[in-house]
Design a protein around this motif. Structure first.
Motif, PDB file in Angstrom:
ATOM      1  N   ASN A   5       0.910  -1.203  -0.089  1.00 33.37           N
ATOM      2  CA  ASN A   5      -0.028   0.060  -0.040  1.00 33.37           C
ATOM      3  C   ASN A   5       0.951   1.381  -0.028  1.00 33.37           C
ATOM      4  O   ASN A   5       1.375   1.936   1.033  1.00 33.37           O
ATOM      5  CB  ASN A   5      -1.156   0.016   1.141  1.00 33.37           C
ATOM      6  CG  ASN A   5      -2.214  -1.030   1.024  1.00 33.37           C
ATOM      7  OD1 ASN A   5      -1.984  -2.135   0.850  1.00 33.37           O
ATOM      8  ND2 ASN A   5      -3.430  -0.172   1.248  1.00 33.37           N
ATOM      9  N   ASN A  24     -10.655   7.435  -2.191  1.00 34.56           N
ATOM     10  CA  ASN A  24     -10.847   5.794  -2.000  1.00 34.56           C
ATOM     11  C   ASN A  24     -10.246   5.332  -0.975  1.00 34.56           C
ATOM     12  O   ASN A  24     -10.483   4.435  -0.234  1.00 34.56           O
ATOM     13  CB  ASN A  24     -10.782   5.359  -3.053  1.00 34.56           C
ATOM     14  CG  ASN A  24     -12.011   5.330  -4.225  1.00 34.56           C
ATOM     15  OD1 ASN A  24     -12.951   5.547  -3.954  1.00 34.56           O
ATOM     16  ND2 ASN A  24     -11.501   5.423  -5.431  1.00 34.56           N
ATOM     17  N   LEU A  26      -7.344   5.039   2.169  1.00 33.77           N
ATOM     18  CA  LEU A  26      -7.409   5.551   3.728  1.00 33.77           C
ATOM     19  C   LEU A  26      -6.445   6.804   3.814  1.00 33.77           C
ATOM     20  O   LEU A  26      -6.900   7.739   4.439  1.00 33.77           O
ATOM     21  CB  LEU A  26      -7.023   4.367   4.582  1.00 33.77           C
ATOM     22  CG  LEU A  26      -6.720   4.691   6.026  1.00 33.77           C
ATOM     23  CD1 LEU A  26      -8.014   5.080   6.644  1.00 33.77           C
ATOM     24  CD2 LEU A  26      -6.391   3.604   6.756  1.00 33.77           C
ATOM     25  N   TYR A  29      -7.442  10.130   2.626  1.00 36.40           N
ATOM     26  CA  TYR A  29      -8.920  10.346   3.288  1.00 36.40           C
ATOM     27  C   TYR A  29      -8.471  10.932   4.814  1.00 36.40           C
ATOM     28  O   TYR A  29      -8.908  11.969   5.107  1.00 36.40           O
ATOM     29  CB  TYR A  29      -9.808   9.083   3.483  1.00 36.40           C
ATOM     30  CG  TYR A  29     -11.085   9.621   3.710  1.00 36.40           C
ATOM     31  CD1 TYR A  29     -12.057   9.509   2.480  1.00 36.40           C
ATOM     32  CD2 TYR A  29     -11.689  10.159   5.004  1.00 36.40           C
ATOM     33  CE1 TYR A  29     -13.343   9.984   2.713  1.00 36.40           C
ATOM     34  CE2 TYR A  29     -12.829  10.472   5.004  1.00 36.40           C
ATOM     35  CZ  TYR A  29     -13.703  10.716   3.824  1.00 36.40           C
ATOM     36  OH  TYR A  29     -15.022  11.012   4.007  1.00 36.40           O
ATOM     37  N   VAL A  43     -14.432   4.226   8.977  1.00 39.74           N
ATOM     38  CA  VAL A  43     -13.429   3.126   9.271  1.00 39.74           C
ATOM     39  C   VAL A  43     -14.558   1.860   8.877  1.00 39.74           C
ATOM     40  O   VAL A  43     -15.533   1.412   9.418  1.00 39.74           O
ATOM     41  CB  VAL A  43     -13.234   2.937  10.691  1.00 39.74           C
ATOM     42  CG1 VAL A  43     -12.439   1.467  10.696  1.00 39.74           C
ATOM     43  CG2 VAL A  43     -12.269   4.118  11.268  1.00 39.74           C
ATOM     44  N   PHE A  44     -13.923   1.010   7.729  1.00 38.51           N
ATOM     45  CA  PHE A  44     -14.841   0.172   7.199  1.00 38.51           C
ATOM     46  C   PHE A  44     -14.753  -1.126   7.743  1.00 38.51           C
ATOM     47  O   PHE A  44     -14.160  -2.065   7.484  1.00 38.51           O
ATOM     48  CB  PHE A  44     -14.471  -0.153   5.765  1.00 38.51           C
ATOM     49  CG  PHE A  44     -14.695   1.033   4.800  1.00 38.51           C
ATOM     50  CD1 PHE A  44     -15.899   1.762   4.796  1.00 38.51           C
ATOM     51  CD2 PHE A  44     -13.817   1.482   3.776  1.00 38.51           C
ATOM     52  CE1 PHE A  44     -16.106   3.024   4.239  1.00 38.51           C
ATOM     53  CE2 PHE A  44     -13.989   2.549   2.961  1.00 38.51           C
ATOM     54  CZ  PHE A  44     -15.231   3.341   2.946  1.00 38.51           C
ATOM     55  N   VAL A 102      -6.309   0.208  10.522  1.00 41.99           N
ATOM     56  CA  VAL A 102      -6.739   1.480  10.351  1.00 41.99           C
ATOM     57  C   VAL A 102      -6.661   2.319  11.595  1.00 41.99           C
ATOM     58  O   VAL A 102      -6.138   3.525  11.487  1.00 41.99           O
ATOM     59  CB  VAL A 102      -8.200   1.271  10.133  1.00 41.99           C
ATOM     60  CG1 VAL A 102      -8.828   2.614   9.624  1.00 41.99           C
ATOM     61  CG2 VAL A 102      -8.580   0.514   8.379  1.00 41.99           C
ATOM     62  N   ARG A 125     -16.050  -2.831   3.867  1.00 45.40           N
ATOM     63  CA  ARG A 125     -16.556  -2.503   2.468  1.00 45.40           C
ATOM     64  C   ARG A 125     -16.042  -3.835   1.548  1.00 45.40           C
ATOM     65  O   ARG A 125     -15.338  -4.594   2.007  1.00 45.40           O
ATOM     66  CB  ARG A 125     -15.090  -1.451   2.107  1.00 45.40           C
ATOM     67  CG  ARG A 125     -15.249  -1.023   0.566  1.00 45.40           C
ATOM     68  CD  ARG A 125     -14.137   0.108   0.387  1.00 45.40           C
ATOM     69  NE  ARG A 125     -12.725  -0.327   0.783  1.00 45.40           N
ATOM     70  CZ  ARG A 125     -11.638   0.332   0.365  1.00 45.40           C
ATOM     71  NH1 ARG A 125     -11.804   1.521   0.025  1.00 45.40           N
ATOM     72  NH2 ARG A 125     -10.406  -0.138   0.802  1.00 45.40           N
ATOM     73  N   ASP A 128     -12.791  -6.221   0.718  1.00 46.41           N
ATOM     74  CA  ASP A 128     -11.765  -5.713   1.687  1.00 46.41           C
ATOM     75  C   ASP A 128     -11.307  -7.191   2.237  1.00 46.41           C
ATOM     76  O   ASP A 128     -12.355  -7.920   2.843  1.00 46.41           O
ATOM     77  CB  ASP A 128     -11.870  -5.078   2.585  1.00 46.41           C
ATOM     78  CG  ASP A 128     -11.680  -3.446   1.858  1.00 46.41           C
ATOM     79  OD1 ASP A 128     -11.278  -3.207   0.915  1.00 46.41           O
ATOM     80  OD2 ASP A 128     -12.109  -2.753   2.632  1.00 46.41           O
TER      81      ASP A 128
HETATM   82  O1  GDU Z   1     -11.965   5.709   3.771  1.00 42.55           O
HETATM   83  C1  GDU Z   1     -11.780   4.378   3.938  1.00 42.55           C
HETATM   84  C2  GDU Z   1     -10.641   3.799   3.342  1.00 42.55           C
HETATM   85  C3  GDU Z   1     -10.089   2.673   3.464  1.00 42.55           C
HETATM   86  N1  GDU Z   1     -10.509   2.111   4.806  1.00 42.55           N
HETATM   87  C4  GDU Z   1      -9.648   0.812   5.240  1.00 42.55           C
HETATM   88  O2  GDU Z   1      -8.278   1.084   5.216  1.00 42.55           O
HETATM   89  C5  GDU Z   1      -7.356  -0.017   4.634  1.00 42.55           C
HETATM   90  C6  GDU Z   1      -6.782   0.389   3.534  1.00 42.55           C
HETATM   91  O3  GDU Z   1      -7.687   0.466   2.343  1.00 42.55           O
HETATM   92  P1  GDU Z   1      -7.216   1.398   0.927  1.00 42.55           P
HETATM   93  O4  GDU Z   1      -8.298   1.684   0.049  1.00 42.55           O
HETATM   94  O5  GDU Z   1      -6.267   2.361   1.375  1.00 42.55           O
HETATM   95  O6  GDU Z   1      -6.066   0.194   0.328  1.00 42.55           O
HETATM   96  P2  GDU Z   1      -6.568  -1.169  -0.101  1.00 42.55           P
HETATM   97  O7  GDU Z   1      -5.661  -2.133   0.585  1.00 42.55           O
HETATM   98  O8  GDU Z   1      -7.987  -1.524  -0.192  1.00 42.55           O
HETATM   99  O9  GDU Z   1      -6.249  -0.953  -1.676  1.00 42.55           O
HETATM  100  C7  GDU Z   1      -4.910  -0.951  -2.245  1.00 42.55           C
HETATM  101  O10 GDU Z   1      -4.541  -2.323  -2.448  1.00 42.55           O
HETATM  102  C8  GDU Z   1      -5.367  -2.818  -3.573  1.00 42.55           C
HETATM  103  C9  GDU Z   1      -4.761  -4.333  -3.713  1.00 42.55           C
HETATM  104  O11 GDU Z   1      -5.087  -5.070  -2.586  1.00 42.55           O
HETATM  105  C10 GDU Z   1      -5.483  -2.109  -4.787  1.00 42.55           C
HETATM  106  O12 GDU Z   1      -4.122  -2.163  -5.220  1.00 42.55           O
HETATM  107  C11 GDU Z   1      -5.588  -0.813  -4.446  1.00 42.55           C
HETATM  108  O13 GDU Z   1      -5.503   0.046  -5.640  1.00 42.55           O
HETATM  109  C12 GDU Z   1      -5.197  -0.128  -3.395  1.00 42.55           C
HETATM  110  O14 GDU Z   1      -5.283   1.241  -3.115  1.00 42.55           O
HETATM  111  C13 GDU Z   1      -8.691  -1.178   4.373  1.00 42.55           C
HETATM  112  O15 GDU Z   1      -8.772  -2.003   5.716  1.00 42.55           O
HETATM  113  C14 GDU Z   1      -9.676  -0.384   4.064  1.00 42.55           C
HETATM  114  O16 GDU Z   1     -11.122  -1.111   4.587  1.00 42.55           O
HETATM  115  C15 GDU Z   1     -11.171   2.620   5.541  1.00 42.55           C
HETATM  116  O17 GDU Z   1     -11.416   2.043   6.654  1.00 42.55           O
HETATM  117  N2  GDU Z   1     -11.877   3.780   5.327  1.00 42.55           N
END
Ligand code: GDU
Length: 173
Positions: A5, A24, A26, A29, A43-44, A102, A125, A128
């Protein structure tokens, strides 16, 4: 290169992440909540099988990520061994090997910014996973690379970018 990440910003505060619309991800945001652009972090889910129930990810500073690419290019380019050719492909995990929840990221950002970050708990979400973190040993053994920056470094650099650029790149002359 298999990114985990990627977060953070250039330590100068001049180059950072400026998502279009509602972020989108964390870290951007949280940064927008800290600067006052958004009210609170959603927090999802807090019912995952993780130490505090929130999702765990392996956050890596973009500068460490860049250094990982340079290490890979060095491996490909070995003028002292011109006969050594690389064919096919090799995958390298670029992560710190350590996961943060988170709530841990929110807490680190509060420390970095010295601002309160409000949050509320919502449903999970869709799509996830509970946790994801790298085994980056291959990159260390074969490329001599490992991530150096901590989650606090990532939050400090993100905050420097966000506080110097409250409106992102739109605010720059
Ligand atoms: O507003 C938010 C955004 C995220 N989360 C949580 O924070 C963590 C990280 O979420 P991100 O969206 O920052 O990152 P992801 O791990 O979901 O996604 C990343 O990894 C993915 C592959 O696993 C893709 O590459 C994607 O493009 C990249 O952003 C997760 O537990 C998510 O549920 C929240 O609680 N609130």
């Amino acid at each position: 290169m298999r990114y985990f990440n990627p977060v953070g910003a250039h330590p100068s505060g001049l180059i950072g992440e400026d998502p279009l619309g509602i972020p989108n991800n964390l870290m951007p945001y949280i940064a927008q909540v800290a600067i006052g652009k958004r009210e609170c972090v959603t927090v999802f889910g807090n019912d995952y099988d993780t130490p505090d129930g929130t999702g765990v990810r392996d956050y890596i500073h973009i500068e460490d990520l860049a250094a990982g690419h340079i290490a890979a290019l060095r491996k490909l380019h070995q003028p002292e061994q011109p006969e050594k050719e690389f064919k096919g492909w090799i995958a390298y995990n670029l992560g710190t090997g350590k996961g943060h929840s988170v709530l841990e990221v929110i807490s680190a950002f509060q420390k970095a910014s010295n601002r309160e970050i409000k949050y509320c708990i919502a449903e999970r979400r869709l799509g996830d996973v509970a946790q994801s973190f790298a085994d980056a040993n291959k990159a260390f053994t074969e490329l001599g690379w490992k991530a150096e920056k901590t989650i606090l470094d990532m939050c400090e650099d993100t905050w420097r970018w966000q506080s110097q650029n409250p409106n992102g790149f739109h605010g720059t002359a």
